[in-house]
Scaffold this active site. Structure first.
Site, mmCIF file in Angstrom:
data_model
loop_
_atom_site.group_PDB
_atom_site.id
_atom_site.type_symbol
_atom_site.label_atom_id
_atom_site.label_comp_id
_atom_site.label_asym_id
_atom_site.label_seq_id
_atom_site.Cartn_x
_atom_site.Cartn_y
_atom_site.Cartn_z
ATOM 1 N N GLU A 167 -43.259 98.999 120.715
ATOM 2 C CA GLU A 167 -42.375 97.948 121.235
ATOM 3 C C GLU A 167 -40.947 98.292 120.833
ATOM 4 O O GLU A 167 -40.725 98.687 119.677
ATOM 5 C CB GLU A 167 -42.743 96.583 120.659
ATOM 6 N N GLY A 216 -40.577 94.052 110.680
ATOM 7 C CA GLY A 216 -41.534 93.442 109.757
ATOM 8 C C GLY A 216 -42.949 93.942 109.991
ATOM 9 O O GLY A 216 -43.620 94.393 109.067
ATOM 10 N N ALA A 217 -43.399 93.859 111.236
ATOM 11 C CA ALA A 217 -44.759 94.263 111.559
ATOM 12 C C ALA A 217 -44.911 94.251 113.071
ATOM 13 O O ALA A 217 -44.034 93.779 113.775
ATOM 14 C CB ALA A 217 -45.763 93.301 110.941
ATOM 15 N N MET A 218 -46.051 94.778 113.539
ATOM 16 C CA MET A 218 -46.251 94.912 114.983
ATOM 17 C C MET A 218 -47.681 94.577 115.379
ATOM 18 O O MET A 218 -48.634 95.060 114.765
ATOM 19 C CB MET A 218 -45.885 96.349 115.380
ATOM 20 N N GLU A 275 -48.569 88.053 113.354
ATOM 21 C CA GLU A 275 -49.077 89.191 114.142
ATOM 22 C C GLU A 275 -50.458 88.878 114.700
ATOM 23 O O GLU A 275 -50.767 89.218 115.835
ATOM 24 C CB GLU A 275 -49.105 90.473 113.307
HETATM 25 N N1 0A1 Z 1 -43.249 92.152 117.995
HETATM 26 C C1 0A1 Z 1 -42.953 92.297 116.598
HETATM 27 C C2 0A1 Z 1 -41.560 92.698 116.308
HETATM 28 C C3 0A1 Z 1 -41.180 94.123 116.489
HETATM 29 C C4 0A1 Z 1 -40.304 94.490 117.472
HETATM 30 C C5 0A1 Z 1 -39.875 95.776 117.609
HETATM 31 C C6 0A1 Z 1 -40.349 96.713 116.718
HETATM 32 O O1 0A1 Z 1 -39.872 97.976 116.826
HETATM 33 C C7 0A1 Z 1 -39.518 98.700 115.757
HETATM 34 C C8 0A1 Z 1 -41.260 96.394 115.735
HETATM 35 C C9 0A1 Z 1 -41.684 95.069 115.644
HETATM 36 C C10 0A1 Z 1 -43.100 90.936 115.932
HETATM 37 O O2 0A1 Z 1 -42.677 89.951 116.503
HETATM 38 O O3 0A1 Z 1 -43.596 90.877 114.836
HETATM 39 ZN ZN ZN Z 2 -43.654 88.459 116.987
#
Ligand code: 0A1
Ligand code: ZN
Length: 879
Positions: A127, A266-268, A303
């Protein structure tokens, strides 16, 4: 590409793709520098697209190796391949398969997007647009495909994880082995993930509400296994909660979490394979604070909750990011509220909103929760999309009521499961479930800026009526000079001077369930049968993301502080009085006078502590934690002089500390905990208050406080108490501070996550020597700009949590941060870009500092090369 010439992507230009990709079969041969990726895509023309169009797949720094159509190599004139694009000129107009081979170098990948290595572990981050760094693809969220992934690696990389369920695994010749993963749920490419490594893990079996068994596991670096237990427990509590509160069950046979040390965010939420910044996984009493535990619980839940809000139903395009993020933040906030204290969680969330989102909404980077245009999507993972997005879900729930909210959610899951949806489709579910017209509410998604809500009240003792007039305005933001009124649900109550809650009676039932909806510029309501002069308690529980401007006196506010039945507003009343006192102190200092603290606040705090401190320590800790310098700066709004704010705030704390000295010392003793450490809310609340008490006590009597802090530091059995004491000690220059910092370092020298606290604390010291200290720490052996956590700890803390030193009058703080941004940008533009948002409030500073900030921003903007990420932020900041 530079932002100035990067294309602007607009919501109104959305077009479906010309081709669909039904299945993706990936074969990935892991290798440190030459990882081979063979992607076999089952494509077909999209009935909603342009017939006969060429097929253009996204790439990013890819090395093309070969391509085949339906199994036969492509002729050289049938396609073009560059690092950024693969174009098939004349695709078949019936289903076909395209096989493309690429080569990537995970070891050289410092951007931490796509396939990279973290401490030797192979991992991915896709992402928003990282999948195109692994293979050519229609890398956008509305292309949903079923993925099968075969990973091959040397046997020194024994763990091979992918999305979905494990399908097959085995040994190969020459010290190689493989694993195949199959994910039956169609998903966009940004949810793809693999991991390869040699990791430890903890695991359990979770039985879903319908009786299915799910193997849940958390993978961490070797030697850190015990520190993963809390995360595994939090995961299972989140899984149960989502069944109970939202009726959502998990859908695969396994759920894996992997913690890595190098991670941009933070995390994915990758499907079935969440990848985490290890900061949000690893915890032990000795290394993690109570806040760390609470954050881990929240991020693990966040997550996990994405599995339904984000994965099963995803976003049509990145303009809809809040569809998954605002909603999922709301869900994780509710989970934590149920697990801990609801009012305390609400206060903590509002603090975050005000400190992170309000300044964004009031400055040059302001944008609607659903933006209409962007140049760099990675710059839109913002507090506005996340935190204000969550507030909008809360507003929606307040407007339609809890039952209709749940029915709307059920309808949303039922109707849009397996699709890529929009905000309009989401809101339509609630309009249908509640039978209400929500078109006015939906404006919240379109308009940037925080509404200012003003309230004026008049009591008529003869007629026993109370006339309340609410009005709203929103200041202009970039590209939105004209603002419309928003739909603001104002939860309210009336508190009599005697302290009792008065009934809300109006001629027309305007305050349904204690909520008055303001949907125009102004509204007046007359309350009848009001038997005594009331003090209005407005925006209870912070019922909408607005700035409240009250015509109450300090004494009125102290009535609310003492008697409001709404805990949030009780806290808010004390904060508002304290803010006013500090702002007056700033004015007094500017006028050459001295700081005066009215006795009323100290007395009220004293009474409050007597009555509540031991009954509800977590809440009392929030009350005792006075508004920060940034809160005061926001209240003043312009011509900010951070030194004056710092001095005024310090003086007010000193006066309060002295006035309450006896009580604080007593409480400090009473709040000591005998029992073994537990991160639960009850113990954490006590520690939070005790550390707050220690801070205030030290503000009032440095020598006494320091002695207590020193003793607490030496005797601490957990990180919360150790770090709490160290941060008190860090405020007093001298040998004691340096000795404590050294002792902390010696104890934790091999623990990067704890050293981050050590870096952050030193970067936050509000003293002129801090800049030199931070510069020195840049070359500390434990520091590295290539690890985002290290960078955020040292540079991020300096720029975001040390207003007086970042905004030094001589401009050296700005210049230093600009240097670091330029140094970091070529390696990791995302982290550099985040750091550059520290300048977002530069226009509110007094002219001297403002000029220095502008010069630093202009210097960054003029640098070449400069990433699109940083260029986008600094150009908008300067506009
Ligand atoms: N979807 C994840 C956030 C996120 C967005 C971009 C990233 O790229 C490095 C990593 C994580 C969330 O909302 O936790
Ligand atoms: Zn999120």
């Amino acid at each position: 590409m530079r932002a100035d010439n990067a294309p602007v992507i607009r919501l109104e230009d959305y077009q479906p793709t010309d081709y669909l990709i039904d299945t993706v079969s990936l074969a990935i041969g892991l290798h440190p520098t030459e990882t081979r990726v063979t992607a076999t895509l089952a494509l077909r023309p999209n009935p909603a697209g342009h017939a006969g169009a060429s097929l253009a797949l996204d790439g990013d720094e890819l090395v093309f190796v070969s391509a085949a159509l339906d199994g036969s190599p492509l002729a050289a004139d049938a396609y073009t391949a560059s690092p950024e694009k693969f174009v098939l000129h004349r695709p078949p107009q019936q289903p076909f398969t395209l096989t493309i081979e690429t080569c990537v170098n995970p070891t050289a990948n410092t951007k931490l997007m796509g396939l990279y290595r973290s401490n030797g572990t192979y991992c991915t981050q896709c992402e928003a647009d990282g999948f195109r760094r692994i293979t050519y693809f229609l890398d956008r969220p509305d292309v949903l495909s079923v993925y099968t992934t075969r990973i091959e690696a040397d046997t020194d990389t024994p763990l091979l994880l992918g999305n979905g369920n494990p399908a097959e695994a085995g040994a190969l010749a020459e010290g190689r082995h493989f694993a195949v993963w199959h994910d039956p749920f169609p998903k966009p490419s940004y949810l793809f993930a693999i991991v390869g490594g040699d990791l430890d893990h903890v695991e359990d079996v979770f039985t879903t509400a319908s009786g299915r068994k799910v193997k849940v596991a958390v993978y961490v670096e070797r030697g850190k296994r015990e520190r993963a237990r809390y995360a595994l427990d939090a995961l299972q509590r989140a899984m149960r909660w989502d069944e109970e509160v939202f009726g959502r069950e998990y859908d695969l046979d396994v759920f894996n979490i992997v913690a890595v040390s190098a991670f941009n965010m933070g995390a994915m939420e990758n499907k079935g394979l969440n990848i985490f910044n290890d900061k949000y996984v690893l915890a032990s009493a000795d290394t993690a604070t109570d806040s760390d535990y609470a954050n881990i619980e929240a991020v693990i839940a966040h997550e996990y909750f994405h599995n339904w809000t984000g994965n099963r139903i995803t976003c049509r395009d990145w303009f809809q990011l809040c569809l998954k993020e605002g909603l999922t933040v709301f869900r994780d906030q509710e989970f934590s509220s149920d697990a801990r204290s609801r009012p305390v969680k609400r206060i903590a969330d509002v603090r975050v909103l005000r400190s992170a989102q309000f300044p964004e909404d009031a400055g040059p980077l302001a944008h609607p929760v659903r933006p209409r245009a962007y140049k760099e999507i990675n710059n839109f993972y913002t507090a506005t999309v996340y935190e204000k997005g969550a507030e909008l879900i809360r507003v929606l729930k307040t407007l339609v009521g809890g039952q209709h909210f749940r029915r709307g959610m059920d309808l949303y899951f039922e109707r849009h499961d397996g699709t890529a949806a929009t905000i309009e489709e989401f809101i339509a579910c609630f309009a249908e479930a509640s039978g209400r017209d929500l078109s006015a509410f939906s404006q919240w998604y379109e308009q940037a800026g925080t509404p200012r809500l003003s309230a004026r009240g008049r009591y008529d003792a003869g007629a026993k009526t109370y006339t309340l007039t609410l009005a709203q305005t929103t200041l202009p933001t970039p590209d939105q000079p004209e603002k419309r009124p928003m739909v603001i649900p104002v939860a309210l109550g009336l508190i009599g001077e005697s302290g009792r809650e008065l009934p809300l009676t109006t001629a027309d039932g305007a305050t349904d369930g204690g909520v008055l909806v303001l949907d125009g510029a102004e509204r007046t309501v007359i309350f009848t049968d009001v038997v005594e002069r009331p003090v209005p308690s407005l925006l209870r529980g912070f019922s909408a993301p607005a700035i409240l401007d009250l015509d109450l006196t300090d004494d009125d506010l102290l009535v609310l502080f003492a008697h409001d039945t709404d805990a949030f507003n009780q806290w808010q009343a004390a904060q508002t009085v304290a803010t006013r006192i500090i702002v007056r102190a700033v004015d007094a200092l500017h006028a050459g006078g001295t700081v005066q603290v009215p006795v009323g606040l100290a007395q009220a705090l004293g009474h409050f502590l007597d009555a509540r401190a031991l009954r509800d320590p977590a809440f009392a800790a929030q009350v005792l934690s006075l508004p920060g310098e940034a809160d005061i700066a926001r209240e003043i709004g312009e011509n900010i002089d951070p030194e004056a704010i710092f001095t005024a705030r310090k003086a007010v704390r000193e006066t309060l500390g002295q006035a309450l000295a006896g009580k604080l010392a007593h409480l400090y003793g009473e709040l000591a905990i005998d029992a073994p450490y537990s991160p639960d809310a009850a113990q954490a609340g006590k520690r939070a208050l005790r550390n707050g008490v220690l801070g205030l006590l030290t503000a009032g009597d440095a020598a006494r406080g320091e002695a207590l802090a020193r003793a607490q530091f030496d005797a601490a059995t957990n990180m919360t108490d150790r770090l709490g004491a160290l941060s008190v000690l860090s405020l007093v220059a001298g040998e004691a501070r340096e000795a404590a910092l050294q002792a902390f370092y010696d104890r934790y020298r091999d623990d990067p996550l704890v050293l981050d606290k050590w870096f952050a604390l030193q970067a936050s010291i509000p003293e002129a020597g801090t800049l030199e200290r931070v510069k020195r720490l840049l070359s500390h052996p434990a520091f590295s700009l290539s690890n985002p956590n290290r960078t955020r700890a040292l540079i991020g803390s300096f720029a975001m949590a040390n207003l007086t030193q970042f905004a030094r009058a001589d401009g050296a703080g700005f210049a230093f941060v600009a240097d670091v941004i330029l140094q970091l940008d070529p390696a990791n533009p995302q982290v550099a870009s985040r750091l550059s948002t520290a300048f977002r409030t530069w226009k509110t500073l007094e002219p001297g500092r403002r000029a220095h900030a502008e010069a630093a921003l202009r210097r960054i903007a003029a640098a070449t090369p400069l990433s699109q990420d940083v260029a986008d932020i600094v150009t908008r900041s300067l506009a």
